[in-house]
Design an enzyme around this catalytic site. Structure first.
Site, PDB file in Angstrom:
ATOM      1  CG  ASP A  12      -4.717 -14.254 -53.329  1.00 50.45           C
ATOM      2  OD1 ASP A  12      -5.599 -15.090 -53.072  1.00 50.45           O
ATOM      3  OD2 ASP A  12      -4.688 -13.580 -54.380  1.00 50.45           O
ATOM      4  CG  HIS A  13      -4.182 -17.771 -55.670  1.00 52.59           C
ATOM      5  ND1 HIS A  13      -4.947 -18.806 -56.139  1.00 52.59           N
ATOM      6  CD2 HIS A  13      -4.904 -16.642 -55.864  1.00 52.59           C
ATOM      7  CE1 HIS A  13      -6.081 -18.319 -56.624  1.00 52.59           C
ATOM      8  NE2 HIS A  13      -6.082 -17.018 -56.462  1.00 52.59           N
ATOM      9  N   GLY A  39      -7.510 -11.643 -63.876  1.00 54.29           N
ATOM     10  CA  GLY A  39      -7.185 -10.753 -64.986  1.00 54.29           C
ATOM     11  C   GLY A  39      -8.437 -10.102 -65.525  1.00 54.29           C
ATOM     12  N   GLY A  51     -11.214 -13.196 -58.775  1.00 54.98           N
ATOM     13  CA  GLY A  51     -11.396 -12.719 -60.150  1.00 54.98           C
ATOM     14  C   GLY A  51     -12.484 -11.674 -60.299  1.00 54.98           C
ATOM     15  CB  SER A  88     -10.100  -7.255 -61.629  1.00 56.36           C
ATOM     16  OG  SER A  88      -9.436  -6.905 -60.441  1.00 56.36           O
ATOM     17  CB  ALA A  97      -5.276  -8.902 -58.054  1.00 52.18           C
ATOM     18  CB  THR A  98      -6.457  -7.490 -62.851  1.00 53.59           C
ATOM     19  OG1 THR A  98      -6.086  -8.865 -62.714  1.00 53.59           O
ATOM     20  CG2 THR A  98      -6.017  -6.994 -64.219  1.00 53.59           C
TER      21      THR A  98
END
Length: 428
Positions: free
Chosen positions: A82-83, A178, A206, A208, A229-230
């Site tokens: 990822d990224h 985030g 994004g 989350s 993720a967050t």
């Protein structure tokens, strides 16, 4: 089954109108939990690692970890970078056995983003590994990268797909990495537009903090891969904290002492285990349990210990009042503040509200505040406290236990006076 690529996984999702969940993993336990959940749902799943994660443990370790788990399950599992922030990292992931790679050139001008993505695609195509690219920055913070975000321009997305050779595309539609500080401004119509213009499966970063309704709507409009993720990190951290709280010495002490009513059924503890300083200033004072009989259990001794320390605190507060010092709300810091029951007992015994700050490093925090006042960072100590001490909980004295603790405190004070002469004789 062996690790699979995201090629067939996302093509099938695109054709059938659903999305595959892609979850950032930081360690073995998170990988086990995610694959376990996928097994329960009989759903394909993508596990992914970021550059900061692989800096911590290396792509080889994560690849071996996920591969071992995938081989023991019947659901399709892909391992994705990822990224990816450089061509070199993508090479490293490919050589380690990752089955999907992302190169994030979204901060670059379009031409440079295309060139970098094309370079990674040419390398990965020989191994049959699909590449995800990004255009139109996703806002928020991911690893060391921070962005204000920006919506994907459809014409640029068409060119990006045509010239780069990517397989899937992360698009900017108003999401952010985030947790969201305010309501996200999702441009869902843009997803519909991009789906009509592009053949590449669309990826939503994004997710989350988005509502389930928003995620479902985005999928219905053409999103094929949804990144989380967050939320996982927050849940993992909260789980660790909860387990630590459940198994900490203070939690065990609380669970024992909660079995006994206030006053410990007549058992009183004098906590003078190394003599006693303020307010007795008696180096010969000794620790004493009074009221022991066959009915007393370990739980009684635990609660009496807590109450004895609370009585000592009240004795000190009374001495301070007699000297002209006034106290209102108390603040509890240090290890014992982690005991909710003990802190509540102190509030009940003293009759004072007690606040517990977020930091339990009392000595270090106090020193830092004094230093801040000394160098002029704070006007005075009260100002320093207001800026640095963040209260996490407050315990108020309970009136229904005032009488039993008044009786216990009187007995506590009398016991020392009655035993003081014996204590001193034994010390000679």
């Amino acid at each position: 089954m062996p690790l699979t690529t995201t090629t067939e996984m996302l093509k099938k999702a695109q054709e059938q109108g659903y999305a595959v969940g892609a979850f950032n993993v930081e360690n073995m336990e998170m990988a086990q939990a995610i694959i376990g959940a996928a097994e329960e749902l009989k759903a394909p799943v993508i596990l992914q690692t970021t550059p900061s994660t692989v800096r911590y443990a290396g792509t080889h370790l994560y690849a071996a970890n996920v591969r071992a788990l995938a081989e023991r399950t019947d659901v399709p599992v892909a391992l994705h970078l990822d990224h990816g922030d450089s061509f070199a990292l993508c090479v490293q992931a490919l050589r380690s056995g990752y089955t999907s790679v992302m190169i994030d050139g979204s901060k670059l001008p379009l031409e440079e983003n295309i060139a970098l993505t094309q370079q990674v695609c040419e390398m990965c195509s020989a191994a049959g590994i699909p590449v995800e690219g990004e255009i139109g920055r996703v806002g928020g913070k991911e690893d060391d990268l921070e962005s204000d975000g920006g919506y994907t321009v459809p014409e640029e997305a068409v060119r990006f797909e045509r010239e780069s050779g990517l397989f899937s595309m992360a698009v900017g539609v108003g999401t952010a990495h985030g947790f969201y500080k305010e309501e996200p401004r999702l441009n869902k119509e843009l997803i519909t537009t991009l789906r009509g213009l592009l053949s590449a499966p669309l990826v939503l970063h994004g997710a989350s903090g988005l509502s389930e309704a928003d995620v479902r709507d985005c999928i219905g409009r053409g999103i094929c891969k949804v990144n989380f993720a967050t939320e996982l990190r927050a849940a993992y951290t909260q789980g660790i904290w909860a387990e630590q709280e459940r198994t900490s010495p203070f939690a065990l002490l609380d669970r024992a002492a909660e079995q006994v009513p206030p006053g410990s059924e007549g058992l009183v503890f004098l906590p003078y285990l190394a003599g006693e300083r303020s307010p007795l200033w008696d180096s010969h004072a000794k620790g004493v349990y009074y009221g022991i009989d066959f009915s007393k259990t370990r739980a009684h001794f635990a609660r009496a210990c807590m109450e004895g320390v609370a009585y000592s605190l009240r004795h000190n507060l009374e001495a301070a009042h007699q000297a002209g010092a006034w106290t209102g709300t108390l603040r509890a810091m240090g290890g014992a503040a982690n005991s909710r029951l003990w802190t509540q007992i102190k509030a009940d015994v003293t009759g004072k509200p007690i606040q517990v700050p977020a930091s339990d490093a009392a000595t270090a925090l106090g020193a830092a505040m004094l230093a801040g006042v000394g160098v002029g960072a704070y006007r005075d100590f009260d100002h320093a406290v207001s800026q640095t001490v963040k209260v996490t909980r407050e315990h108020l004295p309970r009136e229904e236990f005032r009488e039993v603790y008044e009786h216990g405190y009187r007995l506590y004070r009398q016991l020392y006076e009655d035993l003081k002469e014996t204590m001193h004789k034994e010390a000679l």
